[in-house]
Each structure stands twice: as C-alpha cells, then as structure tokens.
Design a protein around this motif. Structure first.
Motif, PDB file in Angstrom:
ATOM      1  N   ALA A  34      19.674  -1.355 -13.336  1.00  0.00           N
ATOM      2  CA  ALA A  34      19.339  -0.240 -12.452  1.00  0.00           C
ATOM      3  C   ALA A  34      18.156   0.542 -13.001  1.00  0.00           C
ATOM      4  CB  ALA A  34      20.551   0.676 -12.289  1.00  0.00           C
ATOM      5  N   GLY A  35      17.190   0.798 -12.157  1.00  0.00           N
ATOM      6  CA  GLY A  35      15.978   1.514 -12.546  1.00  0.00           C
ATOM      7  C   GLY A  35      14.754   0.627 -12.545  1.00  0.00           C
ATOM      8  N   GLU A  36      14.944  -0.675 -12.780  1.00  0.00           N
ATOM      9  CA  GLU A  36      13.805  -1.592 -12.827  1.00  0.00           C
ATOM     10  C   GLU A  36      13.121  -1.765 -11.471  1.00  0.00           C
ATOM     11  OE1 GLU A  36      15.001  -4.433 -16.615  1.00  0.00           O
ATOM     12  OE2 GLU A  36      15.336  -5.165 -14.577  1.00  0.00           O
ATOM     13  N   PRO A  37      13.857  -1.909 -10.364  1.00  0.00           N
ATOM     14  CA  PRO A  37      13.162  -2.063  -9.076  1.00  0.00           C
ATOM     15  C   PRO A  37      12.259  -0.867  -8.762  1.00  0.00           C
ATOM     16  CG  PRO A  37      15.458  -2.704  -8.866  1.00  0.00           C
ATOM     17  CD  PRO A  37      15.320  -2.054 -10.210  1.00  0.00           C
ATOM     18  N   GLU A  38      12.729   0.336  -9.088  1.00  0.00           N
ATOM     19  CA  GLU A  38      11.917   1.524  -8.828  1.00  0.00           C
ATOM     20  C   GLU A  38      10.645   1.524  -9.670  1.00  0.00           C
ATOM     21  OE1 GLU A  38      16.034   2.440  -7.506  1.00  0.00           O
ATOM     22  OE2 GLU A  38      15.157   1.473  -9.263  1.00  0.00           O
ATOM     23  N   ARG A  39      10.757   1.133 -10.930  1.00  0.00           N
ATOM     24  CA  ARG A  39       9.569   1.117 -11.794  1.00  0.00           C
ATOM     25  C   ARG A  39       8.546   0.093 -11.312  1.00  0.00           C
ATOM     26  NH1 ARG A  39      13.614   2.503 -15.720  1.00  0.00           N
ATOM     27  NH2 ARG A  39      14.128   0.333 -16.187  1.00  0.00           N
ATOM     28  N   ARG A  40       9.022  -1.059 -10.875  1.00  0.00           N
ATOM     29  CA  ARG A  40       8.095  -2.075 -10.355  1.00  0.00           C
ATOM     30  C   ARG A  40       7.435  -1.594  -9.068  1.00  0.00           C
ATOM     31  NH1 ARG A  40      12.087  -5.866 -11.888  1.00  0.00           N
ATOM     32  NH2 ARG A  40      12.831  -5.958  -9.734  1.00  0.00           N
ATOM     33  N   ALA A  41       8.231  -0.959  -8.210  1.00  0.00           N
ATOM     34  CA  ALA A  41       7.678  -0.475  -6.943  1.00  0.00           C
ATOM     35  C   ALA A  41       6.594   0.569  -7.185  1.00  0.00           C
ATOM     36  CB  ALA A  41       8.793   0.115  -6.068  1.00  0.00           C
ATOM     37  N   ARG A  42       6.777   1.436  -8.195  1.00  0.00           N
ATOM     38  CA  ARG A  42       5.784   2.474  -8.473  1.00  0.00           C
ATOM     39  C   ARG A  42       4.455   1.870  -8.893  1.00  0.00           C
ATOM     40  NH1 ARG A  42       9.758   6.689 -11.751  1.00  0.00           N
ATOM     41  NH2 ARG A  42      11.214   6.924 -10.013  1.00  0.00           N
ATOM     42  N   VAL A  43       4.521   0.806  -9.656  1.00  0.00           N
ATOM     43  CA  VAL A  43       3.283   0.140 -10.062  1.00  0.00           C
ATOM     44  C   VAL A  43       2.583  -0.456  -8.847  1.00  0.00           C
ATOM     45  CG1 VAL A  43       2.317  -1.763 -11.397  1.00  0.00           C
ATOM     46  CG2 VAL A  43       4.100  -0.319 -12.406  1.00  0.00           C
ATOM     47  N   ALA A  44       3.343  -1.202  -8.032  1.00  0.00           N
ATOM     48  CA  ALA A  44       2.741  -1.896  -6.889  1.00  0.00           C
ATOM     49  C   ALA A  44       2.241  -0.913  -5.839  1.00  0.00           C
ATOM     50  CB  ALA A  44       3.760  -2.852  -6.270  1.00  0.00           C
ATOM     51  N   ARG A  45       3.058   0.060  -5.474  1.00  0.00           N
ATOM     52  CA  ARG A  45       2.657   0.992  -4.420  1.00  0.00           C
ATOM     53  C   ARG A  45       1.612   1.992  -4.912  1.00  0.00           C
ATOM     54  NH1 ARG A  45       7.739   2.430  -0.416  1.00  0.00           N
ATOM     55  NH2 ARG A  45       8.199   0.271   0.172  1.00  0.00           N
ATOM     56  N   GLY A  46       1.659   2.311  -6.201  1.00  0.00           N
ATOM     57  CA  GLY A  46       0.614   3.174  -6.735  1.00  0.00           C
ATOM     58  C   GLY A  46      -0.746   2.503  -6.676  1.00  0.00           C
ATOM     59  N   ARG A  47      -0.755   1.187  -6.807  1.00  0.00           N
ATOM     60  CA  ARG A  47      -2.003   0.414  -6.759  1.00  0.00           C
ATOM     61  C   ARG A  47      -2.421   0.115  -5.316  1.00  0.00           C
ATOM     62  NH1 ARG A  47      -0.117  -4.151  -8.994  1.00  0.00           N
ATOM     63  NH2 ARG A  47       0.449  -4.860  -6.895  1.00  0.00           N
ATOM     64  N   ASP A  48      -1.460  -0.314  -4.491  1.00  0.00           N
ATOM     65  CA  ASP A  48      -1.784  -0.815  -3.156  1.00  0.00           C
ATOM     66  C   ASP A  48      -1.633   0.221  -2.052  1.00  0.00           C
ATOM     67  OD1 ASP A  48      -2.123  -3.280  -4.409  1.00  0.00           O
ATOM     68  OD2 ASP A  48      -0.041  -3.862  -4.053  1.00  0.00           O
ATOM     69  N   GLY A  49      -0.931   1.304  -2.322  1.00  0.00           N
ATOM     70  CA  GLY A  49      -0.704   2.321  -1.313  1.00  0.00           C
ATOM     71  C   GLY A  49       0.685   2.229  -0.705  1.00  0.00           C
ATOM     72  N   ILE A  50       1.038   3.226   0.088  1.00  0.00           N
ATOM     73  CA  ILE A  50       2.358   3.345   0.715  1.00  0.00           C
ATOM     74  C   ILE A  50       2.211   3.082   2.206  1.00  0.00           C
ATOM     75  CG2 ILE A  50       4.227   4.959   1.269  1.00  0.00           C
ATOM     76  CD1 ILE A  50       3.418   6.416  -1.393  1.00  0.00           C
ATOM     77  N   ALA A  51       3.000   2.153   2.727  1.00  0.00           N
ATOM     78  CA  ALA A  51       2.947   1.818   4.153  1.00  0.00           C
ATOM     79  C   ALA A  51       3.775   2.825   4.949  1.00  0.00           C
ATOM     80  CB  ALA A  51       3.467   0.406   4.377  1.00  0.00           C
ATOM     81  N   ILE A  52       3.151   3.417   5.957  1.00  0.00           N
ATOM     82  CA  ILE A  52       3.827   4.351   6.866  1.00  0.00           C
ATOM     83  C   ILE A  52       3.800   3.738   8.256  1.00  0.00           C
ATOM     84  CG2 ILE A  52       3.870   6.688   7.802  1.00  0.00           C
ATOM     85  CD1 ILE A  52       4.232   6.654   4.800  1.00  0.00           C
ATOM     86  N   ASP A  53       4.977   3.454   8.818  1.00  0.00           N
ATOM     87  CA  ASP A  53       5.003   2.842  10.147  1.00  0.00           C
ATOM     88  C   ASP A  53       4.509   3.829  11.198  1.00  0.00           C
ATOM     89  OD1 ASP A  53       7.510   4.110  11.647  1.00  0.00           O
ATOM     90  OD2 ASP A  53       8.128   3.713   9.580  1.00  0.00           O
ATOM     91  N   ASP A  54       4.074   3.303  12.335  1.00  0.00           N
ATOM     92  CA  ASP A  54       3.457   4.140  13.357  1.00  0.00           C
ATOM     93  C   ASP A  54       4.402   5.208  13.902  1.00  0.00           C
ATOM     94  OD1 ASP A  54       1.115   2.786  13.074  1.00  0.00           O
ATOM     95  OD2 ASP A  54       1.350   1.527  14.861  1.00  0.00           O
ATOM     96  N   ALA A  55       5.692   4.872  14.044  1.00  0.00           N
ATOM     97  CA  ALA A  55       6.640   5.861  14.563  1.00  0.00           C
ATOM     98  C   ALA A  55       6.799   7.023  13.589  1.00  0.00           C
ATOM     99  CB  ALA A  55       7.995   5.202  14.829  1.00  0.00           C
ATOM    100  N   THR A  56       6.893   6.720  12.296  1.00  0.00           N
ATOM    101  CA  THR A  56       7.009   7.788  11.292  1.00  0.00           C
ATOM    102  C   THR A  56       5.735   8.619  11.250  1.00  0.00           C
ATOM    103  OG1 THR A  56       8.567   6.489   9.967  1.00  0.00           O
ATOM    104  CG2 THR A  56       7.386   8.265   8.840  1.00  0.00           C
ATOM    105  N   TRP A  57       4.579   7.961  11.352  1.00  0.00           N
ATOM    106  CA  TRP A  57       3.313   8.708  11.355  1.00  0.00           C
ATOM    107  C   TRP A  57       3.234   9.646  12.560  1.00  0.00           C
ATOM    108  CZ3 TRP A  57      -0.042  10.073   7.943  1.00  0.00           C
ATOM    109  CH2 TRP A  57      -1.278  10.592   8.336  1.00  0.00           C
ATOM    110  N   ALA A  58       3.688   9.167  13.718  1.00  0.00           N
ATOM    111  CA  ALA A  58       3.699  10.016  14.915  1.00  0.00           C
ATOM    112  C   ALA A  58       4.626  11.215  14.718  1.00  0.00           C
ATOM    113  CB  ALA A  58       4.128   9.203  16.135  1.00  0.00           C
ATOM    114  N   GLU A  59       5.761  10.999  14.054  1.00  0.00           N
ATOM    115  CA  GLU A  59       6.690  12.099  13.789  1.00  0.00           C
ATOM    116  C   GLU A  59       6.076  13.108  12.818  1.00  0.00           C
ATOM    117  OE1 GLU A  59      10.158  10.128  12.379  1.00  0.00           O
ATOM    118  OE2 GLU A  59      10.811   9.470  14.376  1.00  0.00           O
TER     119      GLU A  59
END
Length: 381
Positions: free
Chosen positions: A342-367
């Motif tokens: 526990a904790g490893e998936p979050e650490r990996r995600a921070r590296v990847a999303r910090g580099r590539d960005g965070i995807a926001i779907d169109d419905a959430t962006w509209a909200e």
C-alpha cells in the motif's frame, strides 16, 4: 473526451475558484494543492472534481471558508478538536500538525476531529505522520446523503466511511529479486509527504469501507462508463452496473446505493468507523432521512504512536523491512507483474501524472466551469 493539464496550472485554476467562493488566498491555494495531489496520486474521486460540490456547500452555508480547527480539550496525549465546518483540507492538516507535535513530545496522542467539512483523501494525513516517523490509524465517518447499504440491506444507510493506516518504513537495500526503488517526487513540484525524512517507501493503507468510493462512481458516470458487478444496487435494491444510480436521482427521486467491501466484514468496519469517527468524536452519526444538501461533514478518530518512544524502534525497523522484502520476493501470480504494498501505486501515479499531466474529462471540466461561473471566476473554454 478529456483534456490534460499539468499540476501547477490546474492548481492555479482551482485556487481561483476557491478564492472567489470566499477563501483567503493562502487557504484557497492549500485546498487546491490538496485536491490536485489527490489527482496526482491517482484518486480522481477526491480531486478537483469535488470543487463544484464545495462551491455549492459554501453557498448553502454548510462549508465556512477561513475557519480552522478549535481545540475543545487538550491534555497532550488526548486532544479533541471542533472543525467548525471549515475546509477539511485545512482542518485535517491543522489537526495532524497538533497531533504530531504532541506525539513527538509524549510518545503517543489520540485525537478526534468533529464537524469538519470534507477531509478529502485521508491517506494525505497518514503521509504526514509517517514522514515524521510515526504510526497512524484513522477512522472516519461521513455525514452526507447515505450512499452505502448495510450488508443484507436494500438502500443506503451510511457513508463510505474510510479507514487508513500509515506505517513508516526505513529504506533497506533490496535483494536482486526485489523490484527497483520508486517514490521520487513528481516533476513540476515536490511532495513533502510522499517520502518521509527517514527515506522510507512507507506503507499507507487508505480505503473506503464501501466496495468503491462514491467519487469514483461520479467519475465513471461523467465518463459514461459502467462498473463491475457487485459494486451497486439500484433504487429497488437490485444489482446494477450503472454508476448513475448513486449520482443522479432515479425513479421517484430515489437513489441506489454502494455495497460494502468484503460483505459482512466490510460492513462491520463501516459501522466501527461510524461509531469511532462519528459518535466518539462528537461529530455525530447518520440516522435520518436523506436530503439534498451538498455539504459533506466528517468526523475522525486518529491514533498516533512514536515507535522510538516505545523502545522498539530498531526491532520495528528491522522486522518491518524484512517482512516487506519477503513480500517483494514473492513470484508474481497469473496476470500480475509482481507484489506491491500500500502506497506504491500512489507514488508511481505521482511520477507519471506529474510528468504527463492530469486528465480531466469533459463533463468534469464543464462542472468546474459552471462552479467558477457561480462565484464569478470564469475558466477557459
């Protein structure tokens, strides 16, 4: 469809909405950074998609900007706090800072927080504790529309009621059979709580007692996705894979409900969180008909322990590292790349999303844009 945004500009956009809703600049920035950190960690359910609900909660009076935790009892090792309906991202950090200070002084601290607005990802508070070398246990209840059915029940009676446990792990040299080390801070901004001062890749177990978090159903509904069988019942109590049953009103204005994980075992844990996080904290439990309020209140019981003050620090570090190393040497099962903790998936995600960005779907962006418009903070089209 979705758009991808880097962490820093996304934080600035969210902070602009929070500030326009009434928060001071420093509070708005801290709340926004906390939400973006949840997205970075792979938990979009607790990320920036919560902002529209926060804006609504402020406007209905259930969330009070520029309000913090107030101590109602403090004897050092025992601390009771009233969140005064302030932003949970603020109240929770204040509570943890006070608890950590007292634990380092006395060796342990039991603290309660009642009447806080949505605390967000509880793992963030465990990360604060393990960064200071402390063990932490958190039991949380949720006062909002009841979205989880008790085991054997046919409608929602309580919230997703998370439980979280943090254990600091000292970095050890791994054997050749072990996987490579991770845990680097994401590009575009450091994360002071991802890896602690002692250099460990810490154990941070953070889970809803429901089969899945309510926010993940909102994300799936916004994306037009179905969910696996066993997660949900509809407004008639029948199984369904449509996440919309817990997001938008169904026939007769009724909602469906999430199920608990592990059948009766998860249900029992959910009740424990309600009793400990809600009743014991003084924040209250849910025992009334559902309403349409957008406010989300949390109560939390936290237990903090300093292994060094127990006199077991050396044995603790050695045994914890040996056990984790033993787990890592396990051959992967069919369909898996290897064992993780526990904790490893979050650490990996921070590296990847910090580099590539965070995807926001169109419905959430509209909200998000609609929430900004409500408070006069227009976002890009």
């Amino acid at each position: 469809m979705s758009k991808t945004i880097l962490p820093e500009p996304l934080t600035a956009l969210v902070a602009r909405i929070i500030a326009a809703a009434g928060s001071a600049e420093a509070e708005a920035r801290k709340v926004a950074a906390n939400l973006v950190l949840a997205n970075l960690s792979g938990h979009d359910s607790h990320g920036v998609g919560m902002v529209p609900r926060y804006v609504d909660a402020v406007q209905e009076g259930g969330l009070r900007p520029n309000t913090g935790a107030k101590a109602t009892m403090d004897i050092g090792t025992l601390l009771a706090l009233d969140g005064q309906r302030g932003y949970g991202q603020i109240v929770g950090e204040q509570a943890m800072q006070m608890g950590i200070e007292r634990t380092l002084q006395h060796g342990s601290c039991i603290l309660t927080v009642g009447n806080s607005h949505h605390l967000g990802r509880i793992g963030h508070f465990a990360e604060m504790a393990v960064a200071a070398g402390l063990v932490s246990l958190h039991f949380v209840n949720v006062l909002s529309r009841p979205v989880v059915a008790p085991f054997g029940g046919g409608d929602g009676r309580f919230g997703t009621n998370p439980c979280c446990i943090g254990v600091p792990l000292k970095r050890q040299e791994r054997s050749a059979a072990g996987p490579p080390q991770g845990g680097a801070a994401p590009p575009g901004g450091s994360d002071p709580h991802a890896v602690g001062e002692r250099g460990g890749e810490h154990f941070v177990l953070d889970f809803a007692t429901s089969r899945v978090a309510q926010g993940k159903m909102r994300v799936a509904h916004n994306k037009g996705e179905r969910v696996p069988e066993g997660y949900l019942i509809d407004e008639r109590g029948a199984p369904t894979t449509d996440p919309g049953v817990v997001v938008v009103p169904q026939a007769g204005g009724l909602f469906g409900a999430l199920t608990t994980f592990g059948e009766h075992k998860g249900y029992g844990m959910a009740v424990a969180c309600e009793l400990l996080g809600g009743a014991l904290s003084g924040g209250g439990t849910w025992h009334r008909a559902a309403d349409t309020a957008r406010t989300v209140l949390n109560g939390m019981l936290t237990v903090l322990i300093d292994p060094a003050r127990l006199g077991t620090q050396q044995a603790f570090e050695q045994e914890a590292a040996a056990f984790v190393d033993w787990l890592r040497q396990c051959p992967p099962g069919a369909g898996f790349e290897g064992v993780q903790i526990a904790g490893e998936p979050e650490r990996r995600a921070r590296v990847a999303r910090g580099r590539d960005g965070i995807a926001i779907d169109d419905a959430t962006w509209a909200e998000l844009r609609a929430a900004g418009a409500k408070v006069g903070a227009a976002l890009p089209d």
